[in-house]
Design a protein around this motif. Structure first.
Motif, PDB file in Angstrom:
ATOM      1  N   ALA A  47      45.780 -18.695 -28.350  1.00 59.22           N
ATOM      2  CA  ALA A  47      44.540 -18.937 -29.023  1.00 59.22           C
ATOM      3  C   ALA A  47      43.369 -18.506 -28.225  1.00 59.22           C
ATOM      4  CB  ALA A  47      44.371 -20.325 -29.336  1.00 59.22           C
ATOM      5  N   GLN A  48      42.466 -17.741 -28.904  1.00 59.62           N
ATOM      6  CA  GLN A  48      41.272 -17.412 -28.413  1.00 59.62           C
ATOM      7  C   GLN A  48      40.172 -18.395 -28.860  1.00 59.62           C
ATOM      8  OE1 GLN A  48      40.428 -13.258 -28.115  1.00 59.62           O
ATOM      9  NE2 GLN A  48      42.346 -12.848 -27.266  1.00 59.62           N
ATOM     10  N   CYS A  49      39.453 -18.101 -30.007  1.00 63.83           N
ATOM     11  CA  CYS A  49      38.490 -18.979 -30.514  1.00 63.83           C
ATOM     12  C   CYS A  49      39.122 -20.384 -30.837  1.00 63.83           C
ATOM     13  CB  CYS A  49      37.571 -18.238 -31.736  1.00 63.83           C
ATOM     14  SG  CYS A  49      38.449 -18.421 -33.142  1.00 63.83           S
ATOM     15  N   GLY A  50      40.352 -20.205 -31.287  1.00 61.17           N
ATOM     16  CA  GLY A  50      41.171 -21.448 -31.812  1.00 61.17           C
ATOM     17  C   GLY A  50      40.928 -21.719 -33.372  1.00 61.17           C
ATOM     18  N   PHE A  51      39.820 -21.249 -34.042  1.00 57.71           N
ATOM     19  CA  PHE A  51      39.463 -21.735 -35.351  1.00 57.71           C
ATOM     20  C   PHE A  51      40.860 -21.452 -36.193  1.00 57.71           C
ATOM     21  CE2 PHE A  51      37.656 -21.357 -39.386  1.00 57.71           C
ATOM     22  CZ  PHE A  51      36.869 -22.501 -39.640  1.00 57.71           C
ATOM     23  N   CYS A  52      41.494 -20.381 -36.077  1.00 59.76           N
ATOM     24  CA  CYS A  52      42.773 -20.375 -36.898  1.00 59.76           C
ATOM     25  C   CYS A  52      43.950 -20.975 -36.535  1.00 59.76           C
ATOM     26  CB  CYS A  52      43.133 -18.718 -37.083  1.00 59.76           C
ATOM     27  SG  CYS A  52      43.436 -17.870 -35.567  1.00 59.76           S
ATOM     28  N   SER A  53      43.972 -21.531 -35.381  1.00 61.05           N
ATOM     29  CA  SER A  53      45.307 -22.128 -34.774  1.00 61.05           C
ATOM     30  C   SER A  53      46.050 -22.878 -35.528  1.00 61.05           C
ATOM     31  CB  SER A  53      45.045 -22.884 -33.257  1.00 61.05           C
ATOM     32  OG  SER A  53      44.498 -21.801 -32.491  1.00 61.05           O
ATOM     33  N   ASN A  54      45.257 -23.529 -36.243  1.00 60.67           N
ATOM     34  CA  ASN A  54      45.798 -24.944 -37.290  1.00 60.67           C
ATOM     35  C   ASN A  54      46.842 -23.893 -38.293  1.00 60.67           C
ATOM     36  OD1 ASN A  54      45.794 -27.369 -38.842  1.00 60.67           O
ATOM     37  ND2 ASN A  54      45.526 -25.844 -40.518  1.00 60.67           N
ATOM     38  N   GLY A  55      46.299 -22.688 -39.007  1.00 68.43           N
ATOM     39  CA  GLY A  55      47.375 -22.092 -39.592  1.00 68.43           C
ATOM     40  C   GLY A  55      48.330 -21.579 -39.183  1.00 68.43           C
ATOM     41  N   TRP A  56      48.330 -20.953 -38.043  1.00 67.02           N
ATOM     42  CA  TRP A  56      49.515 -20.397 -37.329  1.00 67.02           C
ATOM     43  C   TRP A  56      50.582 -21.378 -36.726  1.00 67.02           C
ATOM     44  CZ3 TRP A  56      50.211 -15.315 -37.088  1.00 67.02           C
ATOM     45  CH2 TRP A  56      49.053 -14.594 -37.365  1.00 67.02           C
ATOM     46  N   ILE A  57      49.818 -22.610 -36.410  1.00 62.58           N
ATOM     47  CA  ILE A  57      50.945 -23.705 -35.810  1.00 62.58           C
ATOM     48  C   ILE A  57      51.575 -24.223 -37.041  1.00 62.58           C
ATOM     49  CG2 ILE A  57      50.823 -25.998 -34.803  1.00 62.58           C
ATOM     50  CD1 ILE A  57      48.565 -24.821 -32.780  1.00 62.58           C
ATOM     51  N   MET A  58      50.915 -24.530 -38.113  1.00 64.24           N
ATOM     52  CA  MET A  58      51.446 -25.282 -39.210  1.00 64.24           C
ATOM     53  C   MET A  58      52.643 -24.212 -39.792  1.00 64.24           C
ATOM     54  SD  MET A  58      50.369 -28.129 -38.906  1.00 64.24           S
ATOM     55  CE  MET A  58      51.184 -28.923 -40.030  1.00 64.24           C
ATOM     56  N   HIS A  59      52.278 -23.130 -39.930  1.00 65.39           N
ATOM     57  CA  HIS A  59      53.176 -21.974 -40.260  1.00 65.39           C
ATOM     58  C   HIS A  59      54.674 -21.981 -39.487  1.00 65.39           C
ATOM     59  CE1 HIS A  59      51.773 -20.163 -44.185  1.00 65.39           C
ATOM     60  NE2 HIS A  59      50.593 -20.570 -43.801  1.00 65.39           N
ATOM     61  N   SER A  60      54.234 -21.842 -38.346  1.00 61.99           N
ATOM     62  CA  SER A  60      55.415 -22.041 -37.190  1.00 61.99           C
ATOM     63  C   SER A  60      56.212 -23.133 -37.307  1.00 61.99           C
ATOM     64  CB  SER A  60      54.760 -21.868 -35.883  1.00 61.99           C
ATOM     65  OG  SER A  60      53.909 -20.792 -35.503  1.00 61.99           O
ATOM     66  N   VAL A  61      55.684 -24.325 -37.482  1.00 62.25           N
ATOM     67  CA  VAL A  61      56.525 -25.498 -37.488  1.00 62.25           C
ATOM     68  C   VAL A  61      57.335 -25.316 -38.885  1.00 62.25           C
ATOM     69  CG1 VAL A  61      56.338 -27.891 -38.003  1.00 62.25           C
ATOM     70  CG2 VAL A  61      54.856 -27.067 -36.336  1.00 62.25           C
ATOM     71  N   ALA A  62      56.794 -25.092 -40.129  1.00 63.32           N
ATOM     72  CA  ALA A  62      57.472 -24.900 -41.123  1.00 63.32           C
ATOM     73  C   ALA A  62      58.622 -23.911 -41.068  1.00 63.32           C
ATOM     74  CB  ALA A  62      56.637 -24.391 -42.540  1.00 63.32           C
ATOM     75  N   LEU A  63      58.417 -22.571 -40.155  1.00 61.25           N
ATOM     76  CA  LEU A  63      59.427 -21.452 -40.221  1.00 61.25           C
ATOM     77  C   LEU A  63      60.460 -22.372 -39.344  1.00 61.25           C
ATOM     78  CD1 LEU A  63      60.478 -18.921 -40.276  1.00 61.25           C
ATOM     79  CD2 LEU A  63      59.099 -18.282 -38.260  1.00 61.25           C
ATOM     80  N   LEU A  64      60.286 -22.826 -38.241  1.00 62.82           N
ATOM     81  CA  LEU A  64      61.177 -23.511 -37.408  1.00 62.82           C
ATOM     82  C   LEU A  64      62.027 -24.583 -37.878  1.00 62.82           C
ATOM     83  CD1 LEU A  64      59.194 -22.910 -34.016  1.00 62.82           C
ATOM     84  CD2 LEU A  64      61.081 -21.434 -34.976  1.00 62.82           C
ATOM     85  N   GLU A  65      61.527 -25.168 -38.722  1.00 65.37           N
ATOM     86  CA  GLU A  65      62.207 -26.321 -39.272  1.00 65.37           C
ATOM     87  C   GLU A  65      63.216 -25.982 -40.506  1.00 65.37           C
ATOM     88  OE1 GLU A  65      59.501 -29.218 -40.793  1.00 65.37           O
ATOM     89  OE2 GLU A  65      59.170 -29.894 -38.759  1.00 65.37           O
ATOM     90  N   LYS A  66      62.778 -24.756 -40.885  1.00 65.53           N
ATOM     91  CA  LYS A  66      63.615 -24.017 -42.108  1.00 65.53           C
ATOM     92  C   LYS A  66      64.591 -23.235 -41.333  1.00 65.53           C
ATOM     93  CE  LYS A  66      63.629 -21.312 -45.990  1.00 65.53           C
ATOM     94  NZ  LYS A  66      63.062 -20.334 -46.806  1.00 65.53           N
TER      95      LYS A  66
END
Length: 159
Positions: free
Chosen positions: A97-116
């Motif tokens: 993350a640089q500014c961190g603003f979009c991190s929520n979206g990337w992290i939540m999509h990552s969790v969804a992907l890895l759980e599936k």
């Protein structure tokens, strides 16, 4: 204004909201959560992403009223017993993350992907992020973070 009983990060919470009020506003304005953010308001950037019954969903266009009886997970609820979720740890380790603003979206999509898909291919990772935006250009670090998390996540951590 009606009340809605929501399951947010494993806790039943009642929020008062208009019938068409976006879930994002209930989470941020009423429940004071810090993870989901307002980005575009059009479900295009992913900054507002939450998991609903395990699937990544844009909370800026999802009415609060349709969330009754569903399991909502937010970035705020990923840590367990003071320990960051493996995806969060991987993002920190890879400095994804640089500014961190979009991190929520990337992290939540990552969790969804890895759980599936616990061991996704690079192509599956790219596909999971097809509609998540970052203007800082950290996509390569994010890809490394997802790979790192998939290598370190235990089945227990995915719950």
């Amino acid at each position: 204004m009606p009340n809605y009983l929501l399951n947010v990060d494993g806790v039943q919470q009642t929020v008062q909201a208009e019938l068409d009020e976006p879930l994002l506003y209930a989470l941020t304005d009423k429940l004071k959560l810090k993870g989901p953010k307002f980005g575009c308001g059009l479900a295009q950037c992913g900054t507002c992403t939450v998991l609903v019954d395990g699937k990544a969903m844009r909370s800026c266009v999802t009415p609060t009223s349709v969330m009754v009886g569903k399991r909502i997970r937010t970035l705020d609820g990923l840590a367990t017993n003071g320990q960051m979720h493996p995806v969060q740890e991987a993002f920190v380790h890879e400095q994804a993350a640089q500014c961190g603003f979009c991190s929520n979206g990337w992290i939540m999509h990552s969790v969804a992907l890895l759980e599936k898909t616990p061991k996704p291919t690079p192509e599956q990772i790219k596909q999971a992020f097809a509609n998540v935006q970052c203007r800082c250009g950290t996509q390569i670090a994010i890809m490394r973070a997802v790979k790192r998390a998939s290598d370190t996540m235990s089945p227990k951590a995915k719950a």
